[in-house]
Scaffold this motif. Structure first.
Motif, short mmCIF file in Angstrom:
data_model
loop_
_atom_site.label_atom_id
_atom_site.label_comp_id
_atom_site.label_asym_id
_atom_site.label_seq_id
_atom_site.Cartn_x
_atom_site.Cartn_y
_atom_site.Cartn_z
N THR A 1 0.84 -1.20 0.00
CA THR A 1 0.00 0.00 0.00
C THR A 1 0.87 1.25 0.00
OG1 THR A 1 -0.11 -0.05 2.42
CG2 THR A 1 -1.88 -1.14 1.20
N ASN A 2 0.27 2.37 -0.37
CA ASN A 2 0.99 3.64 -0.44
C ASN A 2 0.33 4.68 0.47
OD1 ASN A 2 3.08 3.28 -2.59
ND2 ASN A 2 1.29 2.80 -3.82
N GLY A 3 1.16 5.44 1.16
CA GLY A 3 0.66 6.58 1.93
C GLY A 3 -0.09 6.25 3.19
N VAL A 4 -0.14 4.99 3.61
CA VAL A 4 -0.85 4.61 4.84
C VAL A 4 0.12 3.84 5.72
CG1 VAL A 4 -2.85 3.45 5.82
CG2 VAL A 4 -3.00 4.45 3.54
N SER A 5 0.20 4.23 6.99
CA SER A 5 1.14 3.59 7.91
C SER A 5 0.45 2.56 8.78
CB SER A 5 1.79 4.65 8.81
OG SER A 5 2.46 5.63 8.07
N GLN A 6 1.19 1.56 9.19
CA GLN A 6 0.71 0.62 10.18
C GLN A 6 0.86 1.26 11.56
OE1 GLN A 6 1.74 -3.64 9.84
NE2 GLN A 6 3.06 -3.04 8.15
N THR A 7 -0.22 1.28 12.35
CA THR A 7 -0.20 1.89 13.67
C THR A 7 -0.42 0.82 14.73
OG1 THR A 7 -1.09 3.95 12.76
CG2 THR A 7 -1.24 3.65 15.14
N ILE A 8 0.44 0.83 15.75
CA ILE A 8 0.34 -0.14 16.84
C ILE A 8 0.36 0.62 18.16
CG2 ILE A 8 1.41 -2.12 18.00
CD1 ILE A 8 2.67 -2.91 15.37
N SER A 9 -0.66 0.40 19.00
CA SER A 9 -0.71 1.03 20.32
C SER A 9 0.22 0.26 21.26
CB SER A 9 -2.14 1.01 20.86
OG SER A 9 -3.00 1.77 20.03
N VAL A 10 1.17 0.97 21.84
CA VAL A 10 2.18 0.32 22.68
C VAL A 10 2.05 0.70 24.15
CG1 VAL A 10 3.83 0.05 20.80
CG2 VAL A 10 3.85 2.14 22.16
N ALA A 11 1.25 1.70 24.46
CA ALA A 11 1.00 2.12 25.84
C ALA A 11 -0.25 2.98 25.82
CB ALA A 11 2.18 2.88 26.42
N GLU A 12 -0.78 3.26 27.00
CA GLU A 12 -2.00 4.06 27.06
C GLU A 12 -1.75 5.45 26.48
OE1 GLU A 12 -5.53 5.17 30.26
OE2 GLU A 12 -3.73 4.08 30.90
N GLY A 13 -2.45 5.78 25.40
CA GLY A 13 -2.29 7.07 24.76
C GLY A 13 -1.04 7.18 23.90
N GLN A 14 -0.33 6.07 23.68
CA GLN A 14 0.89 6.10 22.89
C GLN A 14 0.84 5.02 21.80
OE1 GLN A 14 4.57 6.24 25.22
NE2 GLN A 14 3.37 6.74 27.05
N SER A 15 1.25 5.38 20.62
CA SER A 15 1.28 4.42 19.52
C SER A 15 2.46 4.74 18.61
CB SER A 15 -0.03 4.46 18.71
OG SER A 15 -0.24 5.75 18.17
N VAL A 16 2.87 3.75 17.84
CA VAL A 16 3.96 3.93 16.88
C VAL A 16 3.43 3.64 15.49
CG1 VAL A 16 5.82 3.42 18.49
CG2 VAL A 16 4.73 1.54 17.26
N GLU A 17 4.03 4.29 14.51
CA GLU A 17 3.64 4.09 13.12
C GLU A 17 4.82 3.53 12.33
OE1 GLU A 17 2.19 7.70 11.48
OE2 GLU A 17 0.34 7.71 12.66
N PHE A 18 4.52 2.56 11.49
CA PHE A 18 5.52 1.98 10.60
C PHE A 18 5.11 2.33 9.17
CE2 PHE A 18 5.72 -0.76 14.37
CZ PHE A 18 7.08 -0.71 14.63
N GLY A 19 5.78 3.35 8.64
CA GLY A 19 5.42 3.82 7.31
C GLY A 19 6.44 3.49 6.25
N THR A 20 7.54 2.82 6.63
CA THR A 20 8.57 2.48 5.66
C THR A 20 8.11 1.31 4.79
OG1 THR A 20 10.30 3.16 7.21
CG2 THR A 20 10.98 1.80 5.35
N THR A 21 8.07 1.53 3.48
CA THR A 21 7.69 0.48 2.55
C THR A 21 8.73 0.39 1.43
OG1 THR A 21 6.42 1.89 1.01
CG2 THR A 21 5.27 1.07 2.97
N ALA A 22 8.62 -0.66 0.65
CA ALA A 22 9.55 -0.84 -0.47
C ALA A 22 9.32 0.20 -1.56
CB ALA A 22 9.39 -2.25 -1.05
N ALA A 23 8.23 0.95 -1.46
CA ALA A 23 7.95 2.00 -2.45
C ALA A 23 8.51 3.35 -2.03
CB ALA A 23 6.44 2.12 -2.67
N ASP A 24 9.08 3.45 -0.82
CA ASP A 24 9.66 4.72 -0.38
C ASP A 24 10.84 5.09 -1.27
OD1 ASP A 24 7.81 4.82 1.57
OD2 ASP A 24 9.16 4.44 3.24
N PRO A 25 11.07 6.39 -1.50
CA PRO A 25 12.16 6.81 -2.40
C PRO A 25 13.52 6.22 -2.03
CG PRO A 25 10.74 8.67 -1.90
CD PRO A 25 10.26 7.54 -1.04
N ALA A 26 13.83 6.15 -0.74
CA ALA A 26 15.15 5.64 -0.35
C ALA A 26 15.35 4.20 -0.80
CB ALA A 26 15.31 5.74 1.17
N LEU A 27 14.34 3.37 -0.66
CA LEU A 27 14.46 1.96 -1.06
C LEU A 27 14.23 1.78 -2.55
CD1 LEU A 27 12.68 0.26 1.98
CD2 LEU A 27 15.12 0.36 1.48
N ARG A 28 13.35 2.59 -3.10
CA ARG A 28 13.11 2.49 -4.54
C ARG A 28 14.37 2.86 -5.34
NH1 ARG A 28 8.07 5.54 -7.35
NH2 ARG A 28 7.48 5.65 -5.17
#
Length: 338
Positions: free
Chosen positions: A195-222
């Motif tokens: 997918t493009n432009g959408v990050s995976q979000t995981i709640s890791v604590a109350e009121g806190q979450s992390v986003e994983f937006g790095t994909t193989a389509a990102d400019p650095a990897l492309r």
């Protein structure tokens, strides 16, 4: 005078009931002594169990956050490992393609082209890596690999560059293919499956979450794939018979890898910050869980001195019951009639 009496069967039943009650109480008190927790929490809290329910709900939620954080930590580590391996491999390869002079032989050029193609296949394989059944660089499509096979990508590029006669034309064609938007028949349509432009979000604590937006389509990897593919096309016969053009094509691919090295490092640094955030969340979850566990234990704890006193009392009653039972079992009709 009215005389009340009970029969032998009734007396035996009464003794059995008393024995069962005392044994059950003894087992309960023994468990309380062993576990340190009261068996009748309602009586312990005088019926006010709402505070205990709230604490246990918070414990369940905190432990779920901790499991989420552990999963996120594994996911982030997987991404970091891939980024580190790709950066190390491509920076070394890019430097050798740019700085190492090629002798005027096609055999050496062919050998280097094979090396680059193998590196391309390896990078594609790494970007298709998964942790815990979830693919790292596919965005929200984490149930499928991010890329098609390296062979399929190179086949598409061979078709795209067919008929071109200069290194400049090939480099431009490869660049256009990788940079084409969705619907343009390029990398995002043919090679990338995430997918493009959408990050995976995981709640890791109350009121806190992390986003994983790095994909193989990102400019650095492309651009890593772009540089490797540019040089790897020499091994696929692109610009065949034009040694100097092929050598230039490989050097241009190596230069692209070197130019992209800083962006790969920046991506790795962002992932490192995410890892630090997850570690802090895990520490906070552990501290919160310990505090809640202590609060719950304080509500459920049994008084060891009171329990020991009740245990002694029940043991005495049980011994007395056994003694009475033993005496009754020895009664005879003759003794009763005397």
């Amino acid at each position: 005078m009215t005389v009340y009496s009970i029969g032998d069967r009734a007396r035996a039943f009464a003794l059995q009931v008393a024995s069962y009650r005392l044994k059950t109480t003894l087992a309960t008190l023994t468990d309380e002594m062993a576990s340190g927790e009261t068996s009748d929490i309602g009586q312990r809290l005088q019926g006010n169990t709402q505070s205990l329910a709230l604490i246990e709900a918070r414990i369940t939620l905190t432990q779920q956050f901790q499991r989420n954080a552990s999963e996120a930590a594994s996911f982030a580590k997987g991404i970091q490992d891939v980024l580190g391996a790709v950066e190390t491999q491509t920076s070394t390869l890019g430097l050798s393609l740019v700085a190492e002079p090629f002798s005027e032989t096609t055999s050496l050029l062919a050998m280097r082209a094979d090396e680059v193609e193998q590196a391309f296949e390896t990078v594609v394989s790494r970007l298709n890596g998964a942790v815990g059944g979830r693919y790292l660089f596919s965005g929200l499509n984490s149930d499928a690999p991010a890329l098609t096979s390296g062979t399929a990508i190179l086949d598409a590029l061979v078709a795209e560059t067919a008929g071109l006669t200069t290194a400049n034309d090939v480099v431009q064609a490869v660049s256009d293919w990788f940079d084409a938007p969705v619907g343009g028949g390029g990398f995002l349509d043919v090679a990338y499956q995430g997918t493009n432009g959408v990050s995976q979000t995981i709640s890791v604590a109350e009121g806190q979450s992390v986003e994983f937006g790095t994909t193989a389509a990102d400019p650095a990897l492309r651009d890593v794939l772009k540089g490797l593919a540019t040089a790897a096309l020499v091994g696929r016969g692109v610009l065949a018979g034009q040694y100097h053009e092929q050598r230039d094509l490989m050097q241009r691919g190596g230069q692209a890898l070197l130019d992209n090295s800083s962006r790969l490092l920046a991506e790795s640094a962002r992932t490192g910050l995410t890892q630090q955030f997850i570690e802090r969340a895990q520490a906070e979850n552990s501290a919160a869980d310990a505090t809640l566990q202590t609060a719950r234990n304080n509500l459920r704890i049994a008084d060891p001195f009171e329990t020991a006193g009740k245990l002694t009392q029940v043991e005495s009653q049980l011994e007395m019951l056994y003694s009475v039972t033993a005496r009754l079992s020895k009664l005879k009709l003759v003794d009763f009639l005397r």
